[in-house]
Every structure is written in C-alpha cells, then in structure tokens.
Write a protein that holds these residues in place. Structure first.
Motif, PDB file in Angstrom:
ATOM      1  N   GLN A  15     -18.573   4.641  -7.651  1.00 52.45           N
ATOM      2  CA  GLN A  15     -18.205   3.245  -7.792  1.00 52.45           C
ATOM      3  C   GLN A  15     -16.693   3.126  -7.981  1.00 52.45           C
ATOM      4  OE1 GLN A  15     -20.735   1.095 -10.524  1.00 52.45           O
ATOM      5  NE2 GLN A  15     -22.577   2.170  -9.859  1.00 52.45           N
ATOM      6  N   GLY A  16     -16.238   1.914  -8.190  1.00 50.38           N
ATOM      7  CA  GLY A  16     -14.806   1.691  -8.361  1.00 50.38           C
ATOM      8  C   GLY A  16     -14.016   1.768  -7.072  1.00 50.38           C
ATOM      9  N   THR A  17     -14.671   1.536  -5.935  1.00 53.33           N
ATOM     10  CA  THR A  17     -13.993   1.670  -4.647  1.00 53.33           C
ATOM     11  C   THR A  17     -13.678   0.336  -3.987  1.00 53.33           C
ATOM     12  OG1 THR A  17     -16.108   1.836  -3.472  1.00 53.33           O
ATOM     13  CG2 THR A  17     -15.086   3.897  -4.214  1.00 53.33           C
ATOM     14  N   GLY A  18     -14.293  -0.744  -4.440  1.00 49.97           N
ATOM     15  CA  GLY A  18     -14.102  -2.049  -3.818  1.00 49.97           C
ATOM     16  C   GLY A  18     -12.747  -2.650  -4.121  1.00 49.97           C
ATOM     17  N   PRO A  19     -12.443  -3.797  -3.509  1.00 53.49           N
ATOM     18  CA  PRO A  19     -11.162  -4.462  -3.775  1.00 53.49           C
ATOM     19  C   PRO A  19     -10.962  -4.682  -5.272  1.00 53.49           C
ATOM     20  CG  PRO A  19     -12.281  -5.523  -1.939  1.00 53.49           C
ATOM     21  CD  PRO A  19     -13.259  -4.550  -2.521  1.00 53.49           C
ATOM     22  N   LEU A  49       0.792   6.930   7.635  1.00 56.13           N
ATOM     23  CA  LEU A  49       0.140   6.392   6.445  1.00 56.13           C
ATOM     24  C   LEU A  49      -0.670   5.138   6.760  1.00 56.13           C
ATOM     25  CD1 LEU A  49      -0.320   6.596   3.410  1.00 56.13           C
ATOM     26  CD2 LEU A  49       1.711   5.162   3.074  1.00 56.13           C
ATOM     27  N   GLU A  50      -0.087   4.219   7.526  1.00 56.63           N
ATOM     28  CA  GLU A  50      -0.797   2.980   7.811  1.00 56.63           C
ATOM     29  C   GLU A  50      -2.080   3.215   8.612  1.00 56.63           C
ATOM     30  OE1 GLU A  50      -0.417   0.062   6.493  1.00 56.63           O
ATOM     31  OE2 GLU A  50       1.141   1.017   5.279  1.00 56.63           O
ATOM     32  N   PRO A  51      -2.062   4.019   9.672  1.00 55.07           N
ATOM     33  CA  PRO A  51      -3.335   4.298  10.353  1.00 55.07           C
ATOM     34  C   PRO A  51      -4.370   4.949   9.439  1.00 55.07           C
ATOM     35  CG  PRO A  51      -1.489   4.952  11.727  1.00 55.07           C
ATOM     36  CD  PRO A  51      -0.915   4.609  10.376  1.00 55.07           C
ATOM     37  N   ALA A  52      -3.907   5.846   8.569  1.00 60.00           N
ATOM     38  CA  ALA A  52      -4.836   6.493   7.643  1.00 60.00           C
ATOM     39  C   ALA A  52      -5.395   5.478   6.652  1.00 60.00           C
ATOM     40  CB  ALA A  52      -4.127   7.621   6.904  1.00 60.00           C
ATOM     41  N   ASN A  53      -4.556   4.562   6.184  1.00 59.50           N
ATOM     42  CA  ASN A  53      -5.017   3.545   5.258  1.00 59.50           C
ATOM     43  C   ASN A  53      -6.035   2.606   5.889  1.00 59.50           C
ATOM     44  OD1 ASN A  53      -3.579   4.418   3.051  1.00 59.50           O
ATOM     45  ND2 ASN A  53      -1.869   2.998   3.343  1.00 59.50           N
ATOM     46  N   GLU A  54      -5.839   2.312   7.171  1.00 60.36           N
ATOM     47  CA  GLU A  54      -6.804   1.446   7.852  1.00 60.36           C
ATOM     48  C   GLU A  54      -8.188   2.078   7.879  1.00 60.36           C
ATOM     49  OE1 GLU A  54      -5.315   0.420  11.686  1.00 60.36           O
ATOM     50  OE2 GLU A  54      -3.552  -0.652  10.900  1.00 60.36           O
ATOM     51  N   LEU A  55      -8.228   3.376   8.069  1.00 63.84           N
ATOM     52  CA  LEU A  55      -9.513   4.075   8.044  1.00 63.84           C
ATOM     53  C   LEU A  55     -10.079   4.137   6.628  1.00 63.84           C
ATOM     54  CD1 LEU A  55      -8.711   7.067  10.449  1.00 63.84           C
ATOM     55  CD2 LEU A  55     -10.075   5.030  10.966  1.00 63.84           C
ATOM     56  N   VAL A 108      -6.453   2.454  -1.435  1.00 65.50           N
ATOM     57  CA  VAL A 108      -5.253   2.013  -0.721  1.00 65.50           C
ATOM     58  C   VAL A 108      -4.401   1.122  -1.618  1.00 65.50           C
ATOM     59  CG1 VAL A 108      -4.419   0.716   1.275  1.00 65.50           C
ATOM     60  CG2 VAL A 108      -6.428   2.201   1.496  1.00 65.50           C
ATOM     61  N   GLU A 109      -5.044   0.253  -2.383  1.00 62.23           N
ATOM     62  CA  GLU A 109      -4.313  -0.674  -3.239  1.00 62.23           C
ATOM     63  C   GLU A 109      -3.575   0.033  -4.370  1.00 62.23           C
ATOM     64  OE1 GLU A 109      -6.973  -4.729  -2.748  1.00 62.23           O
ATOM     65  OE2 GLU A 109      -7.587  -3.260  -4.256  1.00 62.23           O
ATOM     66  N   GLN A 110      -4.003   1.238  -4.726  1.00 60.58           N
ATOM     67  CA  GLN A 110      -3.368   1.985  -5.809  1.00 60.58           C
ATOM     68  C   GLN A 110      -2.172   2.817  -5.360  1.00 60.58           C
ATOM     69  OE1 GLN A 110      -6.358   3.855  -8.665  1.00 60.58           O
ATOM     70  NE2 GLN A 110      -7.757   3.009  -7.151  1.00 60.58           N
ATOM     71  N   GLU A 111      -1.893   2.864  -4.083  1.00 60.91           N
ATOM     72  CA  GLU A 111      -0.771   3.650  -3.592  1.00 60.91           C
ATOM     73  C   GLU A 111       0.558   3.013  -3.994  1.00 60.91           C
ATOM     74  OE1 GLU A 111      -1.223   3.902   0.604  1.00 60.91           O
ATOM     75  OE2 GLU A 111      -2.995   5.196   0.506  1.00 60.91           O
ATOM     76  N   VAL A 112       1.527   3.838  -4.341  1.00 65.28           N
ATOM     77  CA  VAL A 112       2.875   3.350  -4.603  1.00 65.28           C
ATOM     78  C   VAL A 112       3.367   2.572  -3.389  1.00 65.28           C
ATOM     79  CG1 VAL A 112       5.277   4.070  -4.894  1.00 65.28           C
ATOM     80  CG2 VAL A 112       3.489   5.157  -6.251  1.00 65.28           C
ATOM     81  N   SER A 122       2.161  -0.380  -2.377  1.00 61.16           N
ATOM     82  CA  SER A 122       1.154  -1.233  -1.755  1.00 61.16           C
ATOM     83  C   SER A 122       1.450  -2.701  -2.037  1.00 61.16           C
ATOM     84  CB  SER A 122      -0.239  -0.884  -2.282  1.00 61.16           C
ATOM     85  OG  SER A 122      -0.422  -1.377  -3.605  1.00 61.16           O
ATOM     86  N   PRO A 123       1.087  -3.607  -1.130  1.00 66.33           N
ATOM     87  CA  PRO A 123       1.282  -5.043  -1.385  1.00 66.33           C
ATOM     88  C   PRO A 123       0.542  -5.506  -2.640  1.00 66.33           C
ATOM     89  CG  PRO A 123       0.860  -4.656   0.944  1.00 66.33           C
ATOM     90  CD  PRO A 123       0.614  -3.359   0.246  1.00 66.33           C
ATOM     91  N   PHE A 124      -0.644  -4.949  -2.891  1.00 74.03           N
ATOM     92  CA  PHE A 124      -1.398  -5.332  -4.088  1.00 74.03           C
ATOM     93  C   PHE A 124      -0.599  -5.010  -5.344  1.00 74.03           C
ATOM     94  CE2 PHE A 124      -4.107  -4.461  -7.687  1.00 74.03           C
ATOM     95  CZ  PHE A 124      -4.956  -5.562  -7.705  1.00 74.03           C
ATOM     96  N   LEU A 125      -0.040  -3.813  -5.407  1.00 79.86           N
ATOM     97  CA  LEU A 125       0.708  -3.380  -6.584  1.00 79.86           C
ATOM     98  C   LEU A 125       1.971  -4.227  -6.767  1.00 79.86           C
ATOM     99  CD1 LEU A 125       0.899  -1.340  -8.885  1.00 79.86           C
ATOM    100  CD2 LEU A 125       2.036   0.238  -7.311  1.00 79.86           C
ATOM    101  N   ALA A 126       2.648  -4.525  -5.673  1.00 81.20           N
ATOM    102  CA  ALA A 126       3.865  -5.334  -5.762  1.00 81.20           C
ATOM    103  C   ALA A 126       3.556  -6.716  -6.306  1.00 81.20           C
ATOM    104  CB  ALA A 126       4.528  -5.428  -4.393  1.00 81.20           C
ATOM    105  N   ALA A 127       2.469  -7.322  -5.846  1.00 79.96           N
ATOM    106  CA  ALA A 127       2.104  -8.660  -6.317  1.00 79.96           C
ATOM    107  C   ALA A 127       1.709  -8.641  -7.781  1.00 79.96           C
ATOM    108  CB  ALA A 127       0.965  -9.213  -5.463  1.00 79.96           C
ATOM    109  N   LEU A 128       0.974  -7.611  -8.187  1.00 84.14           N
ATOM    110  CA  LEU A 128       0.525  -7.526  -9.574  1.00 84.14           C
ATOM    111  C   LEU A 128       1.706  -7.330 -10.525  1.00 84.14           C
ATOM    112  CD1 LEU A 128      -1.787  -7.423 -11.607  1.00 84.14           C
ATOM    113  CD2 LEU A 128      -1.954  -4.959 -11.177  1.00 84.14           C
TER     114      LEU A 128
END
Length: 304
Positions: free
Chosen positions: A104-108, A186-192, A201-205, A207-213
């Motif tokens: 678990q812990g894999t969703g958005p 990195l981006e193609p790998a993240n898409e997969l 993906v969101e936890q990567e240094v 990432s747009p998610f991290l920047a917004a948070l």
C-alpha cells in the motif's frame, strides 16, 4: 539486550507501569515484516481499540501512518504495542492501495491524505479528544502527513507530527533520479512508474508535487514536529532530506548521534529501539526515557 531495552522503555518515567495492556514489542524489522505482510487489514497488536479513552497523562490519541509499499501491520509491529503498553490510545489504518493488498501507500499522495483526514476524524469522534498526534514512517511521516496538515485542515486537529525517516525534501534514490535526468530517461521512466506507484514519482526531488507542497514553507503553525533520521537511509537520500528547517517547533534527531553502534536503515528504523524511544520522548517530553545503545543491524535489527 533487546529485552533489557524494552524494560527500560516501559519502566522509565513512571507512566507506562500504570497501563493495563502488555503486548509483546517487536524490535526486528525482518520478523515484524514477515508477521504483518500477509495480513495488511489486521491492525498491529495494541492498535484500534475503539473503546479506548485517552487519560490525563496522554490526552491525545496516536495515529500511526505507514510508509510507501508498506501496510499498517508490517510497519507498526514495534510502535503500536509499545505505545499501547505506555498507556496511549493507538490507531492504525491502510491507505494508497487496494483493500487486502499487502503493498500500500502507492496511490496519489493527495488522495492518501484524504484517507488520513477521514481516519483522524473517526479517531477524534470515537475518543472525544480534540486533537491527535501523528507518528509516520517515510511518506506517512513526511509528504503525505504534511499535505494533510497544510491543505486539508489537519493543523487544527493535530498537536504533533513525529516523522521516522520522513521524505520531507524528497529523495534522489541514491542519485538514480539525477542520473536519469542527465541521461534524459527520467521522464519516460516516471511515466511507466506512475501507473503502479504515483506516490513514488511524487516523492522524487524536483517533482511538481513536492514543489507545490513546499511553497510557503514546510511546516504550519500550531504543530510540533520531530524528525528521526538515520545516516544509513538508503531510500530517503541524502538522509538529511528527512530534516525540516530549524525552528522553535522543530526537533531534528539522528539515530547515530545518540548511539554510534546503531546502524539502522530506512526499513529497520520503524522498529529501532532508539527511534521508538525518540517517539515516546517526542510524545511525552515531560517524562523522558533513557536512550538505549546497542548494536543494531540494517533490516535485521538488534544483534542480540
């Protein structure tokens, strides 16, 4: 030595001796993982007694928030019984994965934070407490919990956030993400990867998610933060990415600064005797427990 450490954790301060419960506490990640992995919907020992009412000594119920690719049962075989034995009302839940899945812990992360918000509300309604304390591992003590505090009204319902090897500034995955950027893969790998583990993906240094948070700061007023990190973290890298900016309501701790014999890694730290003592002391600083110092190995735990 593990038994002596457990006795020290429970006896010091005079608080735990009054607890009615006496659950066995696991200090070895490997053993705890095996016991809990295949029963992800079963709360760990000591957790989810919905008749529990917080006492004056520990007025805030404790909500345990597992990490990425983990579940509540394999992550909290140490902390849940230890806290219950110490007289806390303890609760755990699963998020970010299909019901019944051991992974678990894999969703958005934003969706998982919604699950945390609903669970905290349920705990507060059941216990009658105005606020809860959060203890989280990795994502559960870092980005996901912080999203809840910042964006979902959690700051009004939480006193303390104790992060065990949290991913507060993301991770380079031992430099893999930076290498991927340089190689333009990195981006193609993240898409997969996004299809199976959006949270990864969101936890990567970067990432747009991290920047917004992080926009506007990594902490919110009204919450006390404790971070417990290990120099041997192989998941949150560099390990200093666990730390929050220094401030009056932030305490950053490193296991090896407290005991150089302890080589706990990202997995074992959720069961580590020092980290668990730090959790107790963060939740109840008025009654500090002595820090145990012994040989602890990555993954497998205390040597003896």
């Amino acid at each position: 030595m593990a038994a002596l450490a457990a006795a020290g954790l429970l006896a010091a301060g005079g608080q735990p001796a009054a607890a009615a419960a006496s659950y066995p506490v696991e200090y070895h990640f490997g053993a705890g993982f095996v016991k809990g992995f295949f029963t992800p919907d079963r709360p760990p020992a000591g957790a989810n007694d919905w008749s529990c009412r917080p006492g004056a000594d520990h007025p805030a119920p404790v909500v345990l928030v597992h990490g990425t690719l983990e579940n509540m049962n394999d992550n909290w075989g140490g902390a849940a019984p230890l806290l219950a034995n110490a007289g806390y009302c303890v609760y755990a839940f699963g998020y970010g994965g299909a019901a019944g899945s051991p992974v678990q812990g894999t969703g958005p992360i934003a969706d998982s934070a919604q699950d945390l918000a609903a669970f905290v509300d349920r705990v507060l309604a059941a216990t009658g407490a105005p606020e809860a304390d959060l203890v989280g591992h990795s994502q559960g003590g870092g980005l996901m919990a912080r999203y809840y505090l910042k964006n979902l009204g959690g700051a009004a319902k939480v006193r303390k956030l104790v992060g065990i090897a949290p991913n507060n500034s993301g991770t380079t995955l031992d430099g893999i993400t930076e290498l991927g950027r340089q190689l333009h893969i990195l981006e193609p790998a993240n898409e997969l990867l996004d299809d199976s583990c959006t949270a990864c993906v969101e936890q990567e240094v970067g990432s747009p998610f991290l920047a917004a948070l992080d926009a506007g700061g990594q902490t919110v007023p009204g919450v006390d933060y404790t971070v417990i990190a290990t120099r041997f973290d192989e998941v949150v890298t560099p390990y200093t990415n666990a730390f929050l900016p220094a401030g009056p309501h932030v305490t950053n701790l490193t296991v090896q600064d407290q005991c150089p014999l302890d080589a706990t890694d990202h997995l074992e730290i959720g069961y580590d005797p020092i980290a668990l003592t730090d959790v107790l002391n963060a939740l109840d600083p008025a009654h500090p427990r002595p820090i145990p110092c012994q040989v602890v190995l990555p993954v497998t735990g205390p040597l003896l």
